[in-house]
Scaffold this motif. Structure first.
Motif, short mmCIF file in Angstrom:
data_model
loop_
_atom_site.label_atom_id
_atom_site.label_comp_id
_atom_site.label_asym_id
_atom_site.label_seq_id
_atom_site.Cartn_x
_atom_site.Cartn_y
_atom_site.Cartn_z
N GLY A 266 -8.91 -38.57 55.57
CA GLY A 266 -8.04 -39.58 56.13
C GLY A 266 -8.81 -40.52 57.04
N ILE A 267 -8.14 -41.56 57.48
CA ILE A 267 -8.71 -42.56 58.37
C ILE A 267 -8.08 -42.38 59.75
CG2 ILE A 267 -9.07 -45.03 58.76
CD1 ILE A 267 -10.30 -43.98 56.12
N TYR A 268 -8.90 -42.25 60.77
CA TYR A 268 -8.37 -42.06 62.12
C TYR A 268 -7.61 -43.31 62.59
CZ TYR A 268 -11.22 -37.88 62.64
OH TYR A 268 -11.77 -36.63 62.48
N PHE A 269 -6.46 -43.09 63.24
CA PHE A 269 -5.73 -44.19 63.86
C PHE A 269 -6.59 -44.84 64.95
CE2 PHE A 269 -1.93 -41.66 62.48
CZ PHE A 269 -1.41 -42.61 61.61
N ASP A 270 -7.29 -44.03 65.72
CA ASP A 270 -8.16 -44.51 66.79
C ASP A 270 -9.46 -45.02 66.16
OD1 ASP A 270 -9.84 -44.97 68.94
OD2 ASP A 270 -9.56 -42.98 69.83
N GLU A 271 -9.61 -46.32 66.10
CA GLU A 271 -10.76 -46.93 65.44
C GLU A 271 -12.08 -46.64 66.15
OE1 GLU A 271 -9.84 -51.07 64.95
OE2 GLU A 271 -8.16 -50.64 63.60
N LYS A 272 -12.03 -46.15 67.38
CA LYS A 272 -13.24 -45.81 68.13
C LYS A 272 -13.80 -44.45 67.73
CE LYS A 272 -11.83 -48.57 72.05
NZ LYS A 272 -11.23 -48.55 73.37
N ARG A 273 -12.96 -43.63 67.08
CA ARG A 273 -13.43 -42.32 66.63
C ARG A 273 -14.37 -42.47 65.45
NH1 ARG A 273 -9.28 -37.27 66.52
NH2 ARG A 273 -11.16 -36.08 66.10
N LYS A 274 -15.48 -41.78 65.54
CA LYS A 274 -16.47 -41.83 64.46
C LYS A 274 -15.95 -41.04 63.25
CE LYS A 274 -21.21 -40.70 63.40
NZ LYS A 274 -22.43 -40.02 63.84
N GLY B 50 -5.78 -25.48 68.12
CA GLY B 50 -4.40 -25.08 67.89
C GLY B 50 -4.27 -23.63 67.50
N CYS B 51 -3.08 -23.21 67.42
CA CYS B 51 -2.77 -21.84 67.03
C CYS B 51 -2.81 -21.72 65.51
CB CYS B 51 -1.39 -21.47 67.57
SG CYS B 51 -0.95 -19.77 67.24
N VAL B 52 -3.49 -20.72 65.01
CA VAL B 52 -3.55 -20.46 63.58
C VAL B 52 -2.19 -19.94 63.14
CG1 VAL B 52 -4.62 -19.01 61.82
CG2 VAL B 52 -6.01 -19.96 63.68
N GLN B 53 -1.69 -20.50 62.05
CA GLN B 53 -0.38 -20.08 61.55
C GLN B 53 -0.27 -20.34 60.06
OE1 GLN B 53 2.76 -23.03 62.99
NE2 GLN B 53 1.11 -23.35 64.47
N VAL B 54 0.75 -19.73 59.46
CA VAL B 54 1.07 -19.98 58.06
C VAL B 54 1.97 -21.21 58.02
CG1 VAL B 54 2.24 -19.10 56.00
CG2 VAL B 54 0.85 -17.56 57.41
N HIS B 55 1.61 -22.14 57.13
CA HIS B 55 2.38 -23.37 56.96
C HIS B 55 3.11 -23.32 55.62
CE1 HIS B 55 0.30 -25.08 60.39
NE2 HIS B 55 -0.82 -24.62 59.87
N ARG B 56 4.35 -23.74 55.62
CA ARG B 56 5.18 -23.67 54.40
C ARG B 56 4.69 -24.60 53.30
NH1 ARG B 56 11.27 -24.20 55.15
NH2 ARG B 56 11.07 -23.57 52.99
N ASP B 57 3.96 -25.64 53.67
CA ASP B 57 3.48 -26.61 52.68
C ASP B 57 2.16 -27.18 53.16
OD1 ASP B 57 3.18 -28.94 50.94
OD2 ASP B 57 5.33 -28.73 50.53
N PHE B 58 1.23 -27.37 52.24
CA PHE B 58 -0.06 -27.94 52.60
C PHE B 58 0.05 -29.42 52.97
CE2 PHE B 58 0.22 -28.68 48.04
CZ PHE B 58 -0.29 -29.96 47.89
N ARG B 59 1.12 -30.07 52.54
CA ARG B 59 1.32 -31.48 52.85
C ARG B 59 1.97 -31.61 54.22
NH1 ARG B 59 3.30 -31.22 46.90
NH2 ARG B 59 4.44 -29.60 47.96
N PHE B 60 1.47 -32.52 55.02
CA PHE B 60 2.02 -32.74 56.35
C PHE B 60 1.70 -34.15 56.81
CE2 PHE B 60 -2.29 -31.31 56.95
CZ PHE B 60 -2.76 -31.97 58.07
N GLU B 61 2.37 -34.58 57.84
CA GLU B 61 2.11 -35.89 58.43
C GLU B 61 1.28 -35.70 59.68
OE1 GLU B 61 4.62 -39.56 60.36
OE2 GLU B 61 5.55 -38.38 58.75
N SER B 62 0.16 -36.38 59.73
CA SER B 62 -0.75 -36.26 60.87
C SER B 62 -0.44 -37.31 61.91
CB SER B 62 -2.20 -36.41 60.40
OG SER B 62 -3.06 -36.46 61.52
N GLN B 63 -0.61 -36.95 63.17
CA GLN B 63 -0.48 -37.90 64.27
C GLN B 63 -1.84 -38.50 64.63
OE1 GLN B 63 2.69 -38.60 65.38
NE2 GLN B 63 3.17 -37.24 63.67
N THR B 64 -2.91 -38.03 63.98
CA THR B 64 -4.26 -38.44 64.31
C THR B 64 -4.89 -39.34 63.25
OG1 THR B 64 -4.51 -36.30 65.40
CG2 THR B 64 -6.52 -37.54 65.04
N TYR B 65 -4.50 -39.20 61.99
CA TYR B 65 -5.10 -39.97 60.91
C TYR B 65 -4.05 -40.33 59.86
CZ TYR B 65 -5.68 -35.01 59.70
OH TYR B 65 -5.47 -33.67 59.51
#
Length: 128
Positions: free
Chosen positions: A57-65, A95-110
């Protein structure tokens, strides 16, 4: 609770299985792990438990390498429900390791996320 970032979780799994794999992963990130797994499949239904799902993905923060391949995340395929889309992973830094119901998710970072499915067969054969 177990707190690891996404690539540290995968690295720890390999360390725990080092005597079976015959190697340990270096301390690098998910882009490095992606590069060590050459067997690509096109969809999640071709994966087996333990295979990896990488996210670019592409980071929302354009300063992130950006990382190589724009690789931002990795989770382990861990099907345990009817949908067969579950993963185990850490979706937030430290973050805390956990089981996720779906591999698809919406990121707040990218954004512009793409999923890359990789078999761990070469690791199982002792090749990294």
């Amino acid at each position: 609770d177990l707190e690891l970032d996404c690539s540290a979780l995968i690295r720890q799994c390999v360390v725990d299985l080092q005597r079976h794999f015959g190697f340990a992963l270096g301390g690098w990130n998910q882009a490095y792990q992606f590069d060590t797994l050459p067997i690509k499949v096109e969809s999640v239904d071709q994966l087996e438990p333990g295979d990896l799902i990488f996210v670019s993905g592409i980071y929302f923060d354009e300063k992130r390498k950006p990382k190589p391949h724009n690789m931002t995340h990795v989770e382990m395929y861990f099907p345990c429900g009817a949908d067969l889309c579950e993963t185990i992973g850490s979706r937030h830094k430290k973050g805390c390791v956990q089981v996720h119901r779906d591999f698809r998710f919406e990121s707040q970072t990218y954004h512009s996320m793409q999923y890359h499915f990789r078999k761990i067969d070469t690791w199982l054969e002792g090749v990294c």
